[in-house]
Design a protein around this motif. Sequence first.
Motif, PDB file in Angstrom:
ATOM      1  N   VAL A 125      -1.926 -11.135   1.528  1.00  0.00           N
ATOM      2  CA  VAL A 125      -1.001 -11.786   2.454  1.00  0.00           C
ATOM      3  C   VAL A 125       0.425 -11.726   1.897  1.00  0.00           C
ATOM      4  CG1 VAL A 125      -0.323 -14.009   3.433  1.00  0.00           C
ATOM      5  CG2 VAL A 125      -2.718 -13.297   3.520  1.00  0.00           C
ATOM      6  N   THR A 126       0.569 -12.018   0.610  1.00  0.00           N
ATOM      7  CA  THR A 126       1.895 -11.973  -0.018  1.00  0.00           C
ATOM      8  C   THR A 126       2.484 -10.572   0.044  1.00  0.00           C
ATOM      9  OG1 THR A 126       1.306 -13.768  -1.535  1.00  0.00           O
ATOM     10  CG2 THR A 126       3.175 -12.385  -2.157  1.00  0.00           C
ATOM     11  N   CYS A 127       1.671  -9.581  -0.267  1.00  0.00           N
ATOM     12  CA  CYS A 127       2.176  -8.207  -0.315  1.00  0.00           C
ATOM     13  C   CYS A 127       2.491  -7.656   1.078  1.00  0.00           C
ATOM     14  CB  CYS A 127       1.176  -7.309  -1.038  1.00  0.00           C
ATOM     15  SG  CYS A 127       1.083  -7.637  -2.822  1.00  0.00           S
ATOM     16  N   VAL A 128       1.751  -8.094   2.077  1.00  0.00           N
ATOM     17  CA  VAL A 128       2.009  -7.639   3.440  1.00  0.00           C
ATOM     18  C   VAL A 128       3.269  -8.287   4.016  1.00  0.00           C
ATOM     19  CG1 VAL A 128       1.152  -7.724   5.826  1.00  0.00           C
ATOM     20  CG2 VAL A 128      -0.382  -7.046   3.965  1.00  0.00           C
ATOM     21  N   LEU A 129       3.472  -9.567   3.747  1.00  0.00           N
ATOM     22  CA  LEU A 129       4.519 -10.320   4.423  1.00  0.00           C
ATOM     23  C   LEU A 129       5.816 -10.456   3.631  1.00  0.00           C
ATOM     24  CD1 LEU A 129       2.413 -13.235   5.954  1.00  0.00           C
ATOM     25  CD2 LEU A 129       3.155 -11.103   7.054  1.00  0.00           C
ATOM     26  N   GLN A 130       5.759 -10.234   2.321  1.00  0.00           N
ATOM     27  CA  GLN A 130       6.941 -10.492   1.512  1.00  0.00           C
ATOM     28  C   GLN A 130       7.447  -9.218   0.818  1.00  0.00           C
ATOM     29  OE1 GLN A 130       6.834 -14.148  -0.815  1.00  0.00           O
ATOM     30  NE2 GLN A 130       5.180 -14.983   0.457  1.00  0.00           N
ATOM     31  N   GLY A 187       3.441   0.800   6.776  1.00  0.00           N
ATOM     32  CA  GLY A 187       3.026  -0.486   6.236  1.00  0.00           C
ATOM     33  C   GLY A 187       3.604  -0.728   4.855  1.00  0.00           C
ATOM     34  N   LEU A 188       2.746  -0.958   3.888  1.00  0.00           N
ATOM     35  CA  LEU A 188       3.184  -1.343   2.548  1.00  0.00           C
ATOM     36  C   LEU A 188       3.890  -0.195   1.832  1.00  0.00           C
ATOM     37  CD1 LEU A 188       1.102  -3.576   3.229  1.00  0.00           C
ATOM     38  CD2 LEU A 188       0.506  -3.626   0.811  1.00  0.00           C
ATOM     39  N   GLU A 190       5.035   2.167  -1.396  1.00  0.00           N
ATOM     40  CA  GLU A 190       4.268   2.788  -2.473  1.00  0.00           C
ATOM     41  C   GLU A 190       4.187   1.862  -3.688  1.00  0.00           C
ATOM     42  OE1 GLU A 190       2.464   6.586  -4.061  1.00  0.00           O
ATOM     43  OE2 GLU A 190       2.797   5.690  -2.112  1.00  0.00           O
ATOM     44  N   THR A 191       5.258   1.126  -3.936  1.00  0.00           N
ATOM     45  CA  THR A 191       5.270   0.177  -5.057  1.00  0.00           C
ATOM     46  C   THR A 191       4.177  -0.867  -4.893  1.00  0.00           C
ATOM     47  OG1 THR A 191       7.645   0.456  -5.434  1.00  0.00           O
ATOM     48  CG2 THR A 191       6.651  -1.572  -6.248  1.00  0.00           C
ATOM     49  N   LYS A 192       4.068  -1.420  -3.703  1.00  0.00           N
ATOM     50  CA  LYS A 192       3.042  -2.425  -3.441  1.00  0.00           C
ATOM     51  C   LYS A 192       1.641  -1.818  -3.524  1.00  0.00           C
ATOM     52  CE  LYS A 192       5.801  -5.403  -0.373  1.00  0.00           C
ATOM     53  NZ  LYS A 192       5.941  -5.890   1.027  1.00  0.00           N
ATOM     54  N   ARG A 193       1.477  -0.659  -2.927  1.00  0.00           N
ATOM     55  CA  ARG A 193       0.142  -0.033  -2.923  1.00  0.00           C
ATOM     56  C   ARG A 193      -0.328   0.264  -4.342  1.00  0.00           C
ATOM     57  NH1 ARG A 193       2.277   3.142   1.526  1.00  0.00           N
ATOM     58  NH2 ARG A 193       2.203   5.046   0.260  1.00  0.00           N
ATOM     59  N   LYS A 194       0.581   0.763  -5.174  1.00  0.00           N
ATOM     60  CA  LYS A 194       0.205   1.058  -6.564  1.00  0.00           C
ATOM     61  C   LYS A 194      -0.146  -0.213  -7.321  1.00  0.00           C
ATOM     62  CE  LYS A 194       1.607   3.500 -10.751  1.00  0.00           C
ATOM     63  NZ  LYS A 194       1.130   2.432 -11.642  1.00  0.00           N
ATOM     64  N   ALA A 195       0.622  -1.277  -7.103  1.00  0.00           N
ATOM     65  CA  ALA A 195       0.353  -2.540  -7.797  1.00  0.00           C
ATOM     66  C   ALA A 195      -1.014  -3.097  -7.405  1.00  0.00           C
ATOM     67  CB  ALA A 195       1.438  -3.555  -7.476  1.00  0.00           C
ATOM     68  N   ILE A 196      -1.367  -2.983  -6.132  1.00  0.00           N
ATOM     69  CA  ILE A 196      -2.666  -3.473  -5.664  1.00  0.00           C
ATOM     70  C   ILE A 196      -3.799  -2.628  -6.244  1.00  0.00           C
ATOM     71  CG2 ILE A 196      -4.110  -3.706  -3.600  1.00  0.00           C
ATOM     72  CD1 ILE A 196      -1.454  -4.442  -2.105  1.00  0.00           C
ATOM     73  N   ASN A 197      -3.625  -1.315  -6.257  1.00  0.00           N
ATOM     74  CA  ASN A 197      -4.643  -0.443  -6.866  1.00  0.00           C
ATOM     75  C   ASN A 197      -4.818  -0.734  -8.350  1.00  0.00           C
ATOM     76  OD1 ASN A 197      -5.036   0.815  -4.427  1.00  0.00           O
ATOM     77  ND2 ASN A 197      -4.302   2.823  -5.082  1.00  0.00           N
ATOM     78  N   ASP A 198      -3.711  -0.901  -9.051  1.00  0.00           N
ATOM     79  CA  ASP A 198      -3.788  -1.201 -10.481  1.00  0.00           C
ATOM     80  C   ASP A 198      -4.503  -2.533 -10.727  1.00  0.00           C
ATOM     81  OD1 ASP A 198      -2.458   1.141 -11.035  1.00  0.00           O
ATOM     82  OD2 ASP A 198      -0.516   0.198 -11.448  1.00  0.00           O
ATOM     83  N   ALA A 199      -4.269  -3.492  -9.828  1.00  0.00           N
ATOM     84  CA  ALA A 199      -4.942  -4.786  -9.963  1.00  0.00           C
ATOM     85  C   ALA A 199      -6.447  -4.643  -9.753  1.00  0.00           C
ATOM     86  CB  ALA A 199      -4.362  -5.779  -8.955  1.00  0.00           C
TER      87      ALA A 199
END
Length: 268
Positions: A125-130, A187-188, A190-199
């Motif tokens: 939710v945070t990554c999608v909206l912020q 959508g998101l 690349e920075t967000k997508r990479k951070a989510i994958n790394d998590a």
Amino acid sequence: MRRSRFAAYVSSLLLAIGVTLTGAATTQAAESAAEGGYVALGDSYSSGLGAGSYLSSSGDCKRSTKSYAYLWAAANSPSTFDFTACSGARTDDVLANQLGPVNAATTLVSITIGGNDAGFMDVMVTCVLQSDSACLSRVNTARAYVDSTLPGKLDNVYAAIRAKAPSAHVVVLGYPRLYRLGAVCLGLSETKRKAINDAADHLDTAIAKRVADHGFTFGDVRPAFTGHEICSGSAWLHSVNLANISESYHPNAGGQSGGYVPVLSANA
């Protein structure tokens, strides 16, 4: 020339034998696991949220007949099958509500757990909206929880399973990376997508360590989902699903049957 043909024949024969033996071993392992009871524990990735075809009796737990657990049981006919996985479950929920059917007659247990403890949906939710920075901050908070608190939570669950089912084979399945990187994708960032994958990688690494320390088997689904992430063009995961928002970022029916079932079958 004859020697070359003979060598090729021997090579082909050995390959065929190897394939046959591998298939036989897999079949034998599945038959062995099915000789006793199978209990499927865990969160929404185990209940099958996102795959549709939910059992009406499961209510908000959203247990699906297209989940990996249900599909494996249908294919292997264990002597008993208990499906207690529940959407939204955390480690404490497993301990409080899901272990009832686990007993000395249980020969196979499968589970995905830990994502909700780490705040998976809040991260999304945070990554999608912020902003990118807000997303990275929330991901780092989740990673810190995975390092500091989650291992003990997982230990509690794994120890309880072993205490109730001393002879069971326990397969702990991991979580896939959500996004294909380097692709044109709305959508998101690349920075967000990479951070989510790394998590996701960080979470899987932490789970695998606790699994190994308890003598259980870790089923890594990331290789199976490679090429089927969100933004891949052949996704086995929902992105934002406006028709049913709770299904967002969960495996669809293809992800359950094509991603999770083979990994469980290979490790059961």
